[in-house]
Design a protein around this motif. Structure first.
Motif, PDB file in Angstrom:
ATOM      1  N   GLY A   1     -28.826  -4.550  11.278  1.00  0.00           N
ATOM      2  CA  GLY A   1     -30.182  -4.059  11.481  1.00  0.00           C
ATOM      3  C   GLY A   1     -30.504  -3.843  12.949  1.00  0.00           C
ATOM      4  N   VAL A   2     -30.082  -4.796  13.795  1.00  0.00           N
ATOM      5  CA  VAL A   2     -30.285  -4.649  15.240  1.00  0.00           C
ATOM      6  C   VAL A   2     -29.553  -3.414  15.751  1.00  0.00           C
ATOM      7  N   ALA A   3     -28.336  -3.192  15.262  1.00  0.00           N
ATOM      8  CA  ALA A   3     -27.538  -2.040  15.694  1.00  0.00           C
ATOM      9  C   ALA A   3     -28.244  -0.727  15.365  1.00  0.00           C
ATOM     10  N   ILE A   4     -28.800  -0.628  14.171  1.00  0.00           N
ATOM     11  CA  ILE A   4     -29.470   0.607  13.756  1.00  0.00           C
ATOM     12  C   ILE A   4     -30.702   0.878  14.615  1.00  0.00           C
ATOM     13  N   LEU A   5     -31.546  -0.145  14.794  1.00  0.00           N
ATOM     14  CA  LEU A   5     -32.780   0.039  15.568  1.00  0.00           C
ATOM     15  C   LEU A   5     -32.482   0.333  17.038  1.00  0.00           C
ATOM     16  N   ALA A   6     -31.504  -0.377  17.609  1.00  0.00           N
ATOM     17  CA  ALA A   6     -31.151  -0.163  19.009  1.00  0.00           C
ATOM     18  C   ALA A   6     -30.610   1.242  19.233  1.00  0.00           C
ATOM     19  N   SER A   7     -29.807   1.727  18.300  1.00  0.00           N
ATOM     20  CA  SER A   7     -29.228   3.064  18.433  1.00  0.00           C
ATOM     21  C   SER A   7     -30.307   4.141  18.360  1.00  0.00           C
ATOM     22  N   MET A   8     -31.254   3.975  17.463  1.00  0.00           N
ATOM     23  CA  MET A   8     -32.343   4.954  17.350  1.00  0.00           C
ATOM     24  C   MET A   8     -33.216   4.951  18.593  1.00  0.00           C
ATOM     25  N   LEU A   9     -33.456   3.765  19.166  1.00  0.00           N
ATOM     26  CA  LEU A   9     -34.278   3.670  20.372  1.00  0.00           C
ATOM     27  C   LEU A   9     -33.599   4.352  21.550  1.00  0.00           C
TER      28      LEU A   9
END
Length: 259
Positions: free
Chosen positions: A196-204
């Motif tokens: 989940g952290v990976a997905i949000l960080a990548s989108m940001l």
């Protein structure tokens, strides 16, 4: 992983997604090297696939008006061929080999003769490039520098290149996730919190890069891309070479073979 390590990886993913958002590459090349240093190769590949799917998928959505769909379709044919071939052998490289291939890949792309300009709108060329790039993806985790040559013969501005490449990369990383997450014998699992952290960080990171990409010229885009990729590639060649010779060198020291 501890919360501190997850937070640190999250910040790294924001930074690498920012780089990929600018240049359509480089970020994933950096991230896979860090992940390979921290965890087993199949786990690193799965986490990298999730991160890059989020980054490329969001980038493709942001620039969806600039996607050229015919080259994407041609590339998907080659990716399917490569997955079928690799599924028969279920080959997983060791870390030194993966790092060496990471370093060599950008220079492989530059060996292409200057008078050869691939046409991304032709099915057979898309199949060839898709097969080769997907093969590299399953061995090293990335194929961006070589994938760039796929667009040499097309009339692509920086926005079209970033958008169309993002779609091709989304296909590649999804295929990599399927391979390392389910097909190979030592299939990896992943902490859902880290995913989940990976997905949000990548989108940001991808979102933050959009305004800067708009302000760049095509000439600046090419110049900075080449410098960045060359630096990263040289580092991985040196690091992978050291890992390859480290064991025999340290063994020789232990035995007193080196004075």
């Amino acid at each position: 992983m501890t919360p501190i390590m997850i937070a640190a990886l999250g910040l790294l993913m924001v930074a690498t997604a920012f780089l990929s958002g600018l240049f359509g590459m480089a970020g994933g090349l950096i991230l896979i090297g860090v992940l390979l240093a921290l965890m087993p190769l199949p786990t690193a590949m799965v986490l990298h696939a999730i991160t890059q799917m989020a980054s490329n998928g969001w980038r493709a959505f942001l620039w969806r008006a600039h996607i050229r769909w015919r080259p994407v379709a041609n590339y998907m044919v080659g990716a399917a061929v490569a997955l079928a071939a690799w599924s028969l052998t279920r080959y997983v490289p060791d870390k030194p080999m993966a790092l060496l291939l990471l370093g060599v890949t950008p220079f492989m792309a530059r060996l292409l003769p200057s008078n050869i300009k691939p046409d991304p709108d032709r099915l057979w060329q898309g199949t060839v490039y898709g097969t080769i790039c997907m093969g590299l993806m399953l061995m090293t985790g990335v194929s961006g520098p070589l994938l760039d040559t796929f667009f040499l013969g097309g009339d692509f501005g920086r926005r079209e290149k970033v958008a169309t490449k993002a779609m091709c990369q989304l296909v590649s990383h999804f295929t990599k996730l399927v391979y390392f997450g389910g097909i190979i014998d030592q299939a990896a699992s992943l902490d859902p919190v880290l995913a989940g952290v990976a997905i949000l960080a990548s989108m940001l990171g991808t979102t933050l890069a959009r305004r800067i990409l708009e302000a760049m010229t095509d000439q600046q885009f090419v110049a900075w891309s080449n410098k960045l990729i060359t630096t990263i590639a040289c580092y991985y060649m040196a690091y992978g070479g050291w890992l390859l010779v480290r064991t025999p060198v340290l063994a020789a020291f232990d035995k007193g073979g080196l004075q």
